[in-house]
Design a protein around this motif. Sequence first.
Motif, PDB file in Angstrom:
ATOM      1  N   ARG A  39      45.064  10.382  -8.603  1.00 22.28           N
ATOM      2  CA  ARG A  39      46.084   9.529  -7.989  1.00 22.28           C
ATOM      3  C   ARG A  39      45.494   8.174  -7.602  1.00 22.28           C
ATOM      4  NH1 ARG A  39      47.909   8.015  -3.089  1.00 22.28           N
ATOM      5  NH2 ARG A  39      50.172   7.890  -2.907  1.00 22.28           N
ATOM      6  N   LYS A  40      46.258   7.093  -7.860  1.00 27.27           N
ATOM      7  CA  LYS A  40      45.865   5.736  -7.497  1.00 27.27           C
ATOM      8  C   LYS A  40      46.782   5.238  -6.384  1.00 27.27           C
ATOM      9  CE  LYS A  40      43.318   5.340 -11.385  1.00 27.27           C
ATOM     10  NZ  LYS A  40      43.474   6.673 -11.917  1.00 27.27           N
ATOM     11  N   ASP A  41      46.244   4.372  -5.550  1.00 28.36           N
ATOM     12  CA  ASP A  41      47.041   3.742  -4.497  1.00 28.36           C
ATOM     13  C   ASP A  41      46.472   2.356  -4.240  1.00 28.36           C
ATOM     14  OD1 ASP A  41      49.020   3.373  -2.617  1.00 28.36           O
ATOM     15  OD2 ASP A  41      48.239   4.795  -1.175  1.00 28.36           O
ATOM     16  N   ILE A  42      47.049   1.677  -3.281  1.00 26.73           N
ATOM     17  CA  ILE A  42      46.630   0.334  -2.912  1.00 26.73           C
ATOM     18  C   ILE A  42      46.091   0.374  -1.495  1.00 26.73           C
ATOM     19  CG2 ILE A  42      47.465  -2.001  -2.404  1.00 26.73           C
ATOM     20  CD1 ILE A  42      47.367  -1.363  -5.359  1.00 26.73           C
ATOM     21  N   GLN A  43      44.950  -0.233  -1.291  1.00 22.37           N
ATOM     22  CA  GLN A  43      44.405  -0.391   0.049  1.00 22.37           C
ATOM     23  C   GLN A  43      44.719  -1.815   0.477  1.00 22.37           C
ATOM     24  OE1 GLN A  43      40.171   0.071   0.315  1.00 22.37           O
ATOM     25  NE2 GLN A  43      40.311   0.811   2.407  1.00 22.37           N
ATOM     26  N   PHE A  44      45.610  -1.952   1.459  1.00 23.56           N
ATOM     27  CA  PHE A  44      46.070  -3.275   1.860  1.00 23.56           C
ATOM     28  C   PHE A  44      46.309  -3.379   3.361  1.00 23.56           C
ATOM     29  CE2 PHE A  44      49.941  -5.751   2.860  1.00 23.56           C
ATOM     30  CZ  PHE A  44      49.430  -7.022   2.675  1.00 23.56           C
ATOM     31  N   GLU A  45      47.026  -2.421   3.914  1.00 20.23           N
ATOM     32  CA  GLU A  45      47.456  -2.514   5.303  1.00 20.23           C
ATOM     33  C   GLU A  45      46.290  -2.640   6.274  1.00 20.23           C
ATOM     34  OE1 GLU A  45      48.838  -0.433   3.112  1.00 20.23           O
ATOM     35  OE2 GLU A  45      50.972  -0.928   3.160  1.00 20.23           O
ATOM     36  N   SER A  46      45.211  -1.910   6.023  1.00 19.57           N
ATOM     37  CA  SER A  46      44.060  -1.980   6.934  1.00 19.57           C
ATOM     38  C   SER A  46      43.403  -3.358   6.877  1.00 19.57           C
ATOM     39  CB  SER A  46      43.040  -0.893   6.605  1.00 19.57           C
ATOM     40  OG  SER A  46      42.578  -1.021   5.275  1.00 19.57           O
ATOM     41  N   GLU A 102      56.671  14.782  -5.887  1.00 24.58           N
ATOM     42  CA  GLU A 102      57.587  14.580  -4.762  1.00 24.58           C
ATOM     43  C   GLU A 102      57.025  13.572  -3.764  1.00 24.58           C
ATOM     44  OE1 GLU A 102      56.803  17.694  -5.930  1.00 24.58           O
ATOM     45  OE2 GLU A 102      58.723  17.943  -6.965  1.00 24.58           O
ATOM     46  N   LYS A 103      55.738  13.680  -3.504  1.00 25.77           N
ATOM     47  CA  LYS A 103      55.087  12.730  -2.586  1.00 25.77           C
ATOM     48  C   LYS A 103      55.131  11.320  -3.164  1.00 25.77           C
ATOM     49  CE  LYS A 103      50.786  11.559  -0.313  1.00 25.77           C
ATOM     50  NZ  LYS A 103      49.357  11.571  -0.429  1.00 25.77           N
ATOM     51  N   GLU A 104      54.919  11.209  -4.458  1.00 25.80           N
ATOM     52  CA  GLU A 104      54.950   9.893  -5.109  1.00 25.80           C
ATOM     53  C   GLU A 104      56.342   9.275  -5.011  1.00 25.80           C
ATOM     54  OE1 GLU A 104      52.090   8.417  -6.196  1.00 25.80           O
ATOM     55  OE2 GLU A 104      51.163  10.244  -5.432  1.00 25.80           O
ATOM     56  N   LYS A 105      57.366  10.087  -5.159  1.00 30.52           N
ATOM     57  CA  LYS A 105      58.748   9.586  -5.052  1.00 30.52           C
ATOM     58  C   LYS A 105      59.034   9.093  -3.635  1.00 30.52           C
ATOM     59  CE  LYS A 105      60.692  10.286  -9.099  1.00 30.52           C
ATOM     60  NZ  LYS A 105      61.327   9.219  -9.858  1.00 30.52           N
ATOM     61  N   VAL A 106      58.554   9.831  -2.637  1.00 33.76           N
ATOM     62  CA  VAL A 106      58.732   9.407  -1.245  1.00 33.76           C
ATOM     63  C   VAL A 106      57.998   8.088  -1.008  1.00 33.76           C
ATOM     64  CG1 VAL A 106      58.160   9.964   1.159  1.00 33.76           C
ATOM     65  CG2 VAL A 106      59.147  11.712  -0.335  1.00 33.76           C
ATOM     66  N   GLU A 107      56.765   7.991  -1.488  1.00 33.95           N
ATOM     67  CA  GLU A 107      55.990   6.762  -1.339  1.00 33.95           C
ATOM     68  C   GLU A 107      56.658   5.603  -2.074  1.00 33.95           C
ATOM     69  OE1 GLU A 107      53.383   6.179   0.656  1.00 33.95           O
ATOM     70  OE2 GLU A 107      53.669   8.228   1.371  1.00 33.95           O
ATOM     71  N   THR A 109      59.892   5.237  -2.546  1.00 29.31           N
ATOM     72  CA  THR A 109      61.038   4.828  -1.731  1.00 29.31           C
ATOM     73  C   THR A 109      60.583   3.984  -0.552  1.00 29.31           C
ATOM     74  OG1 THR A 109      62.244   6.822  -2.385  1.00 29.31           O
ATOM     75  CG2 THR A 109      63.011   5.684  -0.404  1.00 29.31           C
ATOM     76  N   LYS A 110      59.528   4.408   0.138  1.00 26.74           N
ATOM     77  CA  LYS A 110      58.999   3.630   1.261  1.00 26.74           C
ATOM     78  C   LYS A 110      58.548   2.243   0.801  1.00 26.74           C
ATOM     79  CE  LYS A 110      55.819   5.987   3.405  1.00 26.74           C
ATOM     80  NZ  LYS A 110      54.892   6.978   3.992  1.00 26.74           N
ATOM     81  N   ASN A 111      57.878   2.202  -0.336  1.00 25.43           N
ATOM     82  CA  ASN A 111      57.396   0.934  -0.869  1.00 25.43           C
ATOM     83  C   ASN A 111      58.570   0.017  -1.239  1.00 25.43           C
ATOM     84  OD1 ASN A 111      54.990  -0.618  -1.770  1.00 25.43           O
ATOM     85  ND2 ASN A 111      56.034  -0.487  -3.747  1.00 25.43           N
ATOM     86  N   ASN A 112      59.618   0.583  -1.840  1.00 27.88           N
ATOM     87  CA  ASN A 112      60.799  -0.212  -2.188  1.00 27.88           C
ATOM     88  C   ASN A 112      61.463  -0.797  -0.948  1.00 27.88           C
ATOM     89  OD1 ASN A 112      60.446   0.303  -4.902  1.00 27.88           O
ATOM     90  ND2 ASN A 112      61.927   1.970  -4.962  1.00 27.88           N
ATOM     91  N   ILE A 113      61.528  -0.025   0.123  1.00 25.35           N
ATOM     92  CA  ILE A 113      62.120  -0.513   1.381  1.00 25.35           C
ATOM     93  C   ILE A 113      61.292  -1.663   1.938  1.00 25.35           C
ATOM     94  CG2 ILE A 113      62.574   0.094   3.798  1.00 25.35           C
ATOM     95  CD1 ILE A 113      63.372   2.909   2.707  1.00 25.35           C
ATOM     96  N   ARG A 114      59.979  -1.517   1.932  1.00 22.84           N
ATOM     97  CA  ARG A 114      59.099  -2.583   2.420  1.00 22.84           C
ATOM     98  C   ARG A 114      59.243  -3.850   1.578  1.00 22.84           C
ATOM     99  NH1 ARG A 114      54.448   1.735   2.905  1.00 22.84           N
ATOM    100  NH2 ARG A 114      54.771   2.408   5.046  1.00 22.84           N
TER     101      ARG A 114
END
Length: 158
Positions: A39-46, A102-107, A109-114
Amino acid sequence: MKLFDSNMKVLEKGLDAYSKRAEALANNIANVNTPNYKRKDIQFESFLEKALRDDGSSIIGKRTDEKHFQIGRENKLDGVEANFIEENSTVMRFDGNNVNKEKEKVEQTKNNIRYQFATNKISSSFSLLRSVIRNKEEALWEFLTLWIPALLGLQQSV
């Protein structure tokens, strides 16, 4: 003179990060059945939080000539970038893949809202600026059509 405050820079950096995160999440979902895919993600918020929390104790030199070296960063947000990271700490399945669809879909959705929030804030800032310009144009037009002729004695005073 700055046209926008640092909030615009935060929103700009956020949009960049959310775009990269959308790409990473789409790749994760596309590779949900790929053996040994991590799995890949972005490190940004920190990074953003650290830059915003910076108390300004770092030294920033004033450049009197563009040929001079810059000491410190003029804008602490300039160094904030979204970086891709690979999550190696968890394994979800026997084939070595650690993507939970399922976790990716939730993430996602959260990313789209942001992302939508950031674009709405930027849009409202530009709408406000457009409104101010429009009002200035109307005031200028009123001045030119009413007050200038009156001051020149070309028509009755207002």
